[in-house]
Enzyme design. Structure first.
Site, PDB file in Angstrom:
ATOM      1  N   TYR A   1      -7.590 -15.786  12.017  1.00  0.00           N
ATOM      2  CA  TYR A   1      -6.215 -15.736  11.545  1.00  0.00           C
ATOM      3  C   TYR A   1      -5.866 -17.185  11.303  1.00  0.00           C
ATOM      4  O   TYR A   1      -5.157 -17.589  10.167  1.00  0.00           O
ATOM      5  CB  TYR A   1      -5.047 -15.053  12.407  1.00  0.00           C
ATOM      6  CG  TYR A   1      -3.723 -14.965  11.881  1.00  0.00           C
ATOM      7  CD1 TYR A   1      -3.624 -13.972  10.974  1.00  0.00           C
ATOM      8  CD2 TYR A   1      -2.863 -15.835  12.225  1.00  0.00           C
ATOM      9  CE1 TYR A   1      -2.221 -13.744  10.476  1.00  0.00           C
ATOM     10  CE2 TYR A   1      -1.473 -15.695  11.695  1.00  0.00           C
ATOM     11  CZ  TYR A   1      -1.140 -14.754  10.863  1.00  0.00           C
ATOM     12  OH  TYR A   1      -0.011 -14.557  10.455  1.00  0.00           O
TER      13      TYR A   1
ATOM     14  N   ASN B   1       2.638 -12.646   0.416  1.00  0.00           N
ATOM     15  CA  ASN B   1       3.167 -12.238   1.741  1.00  0.00           C
ATOM     16  C   ASN B   1       2.332 -11.360   2.411  1.00  0.00           C
ATOM     17  O   ASN B   1       2.131 -11.494   3.732  1.00  0.00           O
ATOM     18  CB  ASN B   1       4.493 -11.781   1.799  1.00  0.00           C
ATOM     19  CG  ASN B   1       5.199 -11.445   3.017  1.00  0.00           C
ATOM     20  OD1 ASN B   1       5.178 -11.959   3.985  1.00  0.00           O
ATOM     21  ND2 ASN B   1       5.119 -10.041   3.116  1.00  0.00           N
TER      22      ASN B   1
ATOM     23  N   ARG C   1       0.843  -1.261  -0.065  1.00  0.00           N
ATOM     24  CA  ARG C   1       0.104  -0.016   0.074  1.00  0.00           C
ATOM     25  C   ARG C   1       0.792   1.253  -0.010  1.00  0.00           C
ATOM     26  O   ARG C   1       0.570   2.234  -0.753  1.00  0.00           O
ATOM     27  CB  ARG C   1      -0.868   0.062   1.178  1.00  0.00           C
ATOM     28  CG  ARG C   1      -1.994  -1.014   1.167  1.00  0.00           C
ATOM     29  CD  ARG C   1      -2.998  -0.762   2.256  1.00  0.00           C
ATOM     30  NE  ARG C   1      -2.267  -0.879   3.723  1.00  0.00           N
ATOM     31  CZ  ARG C   1      -2.966  -0.808   4.896  1.00  0.00           C
ATOM     32  NH1 ARG C   1      -4.174  -0.369   4.836  1.00  0.00           N
ATOM     33  NH2 ARG C   1      -2.321  -0.689   6.042  1.00  0.00           N
ATOM     34  N   GLY C   2       1.897   1.122   0.612  1.00  0.00           N
ATOM     35  CA  GLY C   2       2.734   2.524   1.133  1.00  0.00           C
ATOM     36  C   GLY C   2       3.800   2.581  -0.032  1.00  0.00           C
ATOM     37  O   GLY C   2       4.691   1.878  -0.051  1.00  0.00           O
TER      38      GLY C   2
ATOM     39  N   ASP D   1      -3.771  -1.947  -2.430  1.00  0.00           N
ATOM     40  CA  ASP D   1      -4.437  -2.469  -1.281  1.00  0.00           C
ATOM     41  C   ASP D   1      -5.207  -3.674  -1.768  1.00  0.00           C
ATOM     42  O   ASP D   1      -6.447  -3.760  -2.246  1.00  0.00           O
ATOM     43  CB  ASP D   1      -5.655  -1.187  -0.901  1.00  0.00           C
ATOM     44  CG  ASP D   1      -6.036  -1.816   0.388  1.00  0.00           C
ATOM     45  OD1 ASP D   1      -6.025  -2.713   0.873  1.00  0.00           O
ATOM     46  OD2 ASP D   1      -6.926  -0.791   1.129  1.00  0.00           O
TER      47      ASP D   1
ATOM     48  N   LYS E   1      -5.015 -18.993   7.434  1.00  0.00           N
ATOM     49  CA  LYS E   1      -3.605 -19.697   7.357  1.00  0.00           C
ATOM     50  C   LYS E   1      -3.850 -21.190   6.937  1.00  0.00           C
ATOM     51  O   LYS E   1      -3.218 -21.877   6.221  1.00  0.00           O
ATOM     52  CB  LYS E   1      -2.743 -19.516   8.319  1.00  0.00           C
ATOM     53  CG  LYS E   1      -2.301 -18.166   8.515  1.00  0.00           C
ATOM     54  CD  LYS E   1      -1.575 -17.237   7.397  1.00  0.00           C
ATOM     55  CE  LYS E   1      -1.164 -16.135   7.586  1.00  0.00           C
ATOM     56  NZ  LYS E   1      -0.661 -15.296   6.198  1.00  0.00           N
TER      57      LYS E   1
ATOM     58  N   THR F   1       9.650  -9.418  13.131  1.00  0.00           N
ATOM     59  CA  THR F   1       9.506  -8.326  11.985  1.00  0.00           C
ATOM     60  C   THR F   1       8.627  -7.202  12.664  1.00  0.00           C
ATOM     61  O   THR F   1       8.590  -7.268  13.982  1.00  0.00           O
ATOM     62  CB  THR F   1       8.294  -8.902  11.101  1.00  0.00           C
ATOM     63  OG1 THR F   1       7.279  -9.475  11.499  1.00  0.00           O
ATOM     64  CG2 THR F   1       9.198 -10.117  10.585  1.00  0.00           C
TER      65      THR F   1
END
Length: 253
Positions: free
Chosen positions: A147, A86, A33-34, A59, A151, A182
């Site tokens: 979540y 990812n 996105r950034g 996005d 996965k 991370t």
């Protein structure tokens, strides 16, 4: 020169995939996105390794943006040899207390977007050859909230696709790290140490990516970096679900 497209490439495992692939001579298409963080990383890797690095702002919770990335994957004139799905984010584990629109967005990023991008990539990889890496998690082997469910789907689908498309010279690998150093947890607003996980439970991003790339090159359907997490996953197959779900409430991987 092979070309890799990486989603969620601005930080964390995505950025590490970019660094290790660039060091191996791969050209890159970096998606997140950034734009600012992507441009900075792309410039760094061009300078360090003399590779090509393109940037795409997208996005992946928005269908129109997913289609932009899918169109790039379908471009047979400039083919992608490796897709790394990812992109992702975490939510609190209390599903009933979460905003349902955020849960739907979470599902789109973790399940719908990888599925659409895999479909696009396979259209040009079949017969020519290629690799797909889906960044999953050891959470996919444990029952807990959405979540884990997302996965788990990614792992199951990767296993099937790896077997199905081997005849077309395409491998599909679900990389399933445990707790990894991370910015993932910071983006959820969690302070260092707040997960309550001892130091031995944490992995380094460099090791996760190195082992994931190695297993993908070997055609493995599932890659679980580190012996300690291979052991954890093995135990989930024999321990009661109620026990593993209780332990899983301590953190997010």
């Amino acid at each position: 020169m092979p070309t890799a497209l990486i989603t969620g490439a601005s930080a964390g495992l995505g950025a590490e995939f970019a660094r290790q692939l660039a060091a191996r001579g791969a050209d890159l298409v970096l998606v997140a996105r950034g734009v600012d963080a992507l441009e900075s990383l792309a410039a760094e890797l061009r300078e360090a390794h003399g590779i090509s690095a393109d940037v795409m702002s997208a996005d992946l919770s928005a269908e129109s943006d997913v289609e932009l990335v899918a169109a790039r994957l379908r471009d047979a004139a400039d083919p992608i040899d490796l897709l790394v799905n990812n992109a992702g984010f975490g939510l609190p584990l209390q599903f009933a207390d979460n905003d349902i629109d955020e849960e739907v967005r979470h599902l789109r990023v973790h399940v719908e977007a990888p599925m659409r991008l895999m479909h696009a990539a396979l259209r040009t990889m079949r017969g020519r050859g290629g690799r797909i890496i889906n960044v999953a998690s050891v959470a996919g082997f444990i029952s807990r909230s959405t979540y884990s469910a997302c996965k788990s789907w990614l792992i199951g689908f990767s296993r099937w696709a790896n077997a199905e498309y081997a005849r077309d010279a395409v491998t599909v690998t679900a990389v399933c790290p445990g707790f990894t150093h991370t910015t993932f947890h910071e983006r959820m607003g969690l302070a260092p140490g707040e997960e309550g996980i001892p130091g031995i439970g944490w992995l380094d991003a460099e090791d996760v990516v190195r082992e994931g790339l190695r297993d993908a090159a070997r055609g493995k359907a599932v890659s679980i970096p580190s012996l300690r997490y291979k052991t954890v996953v093995a135990l989930t197959g024999i321990l009661p679900r109620s026990l593993t779900a209780g332990v899983a409430r301590r953190g997010r991987v």
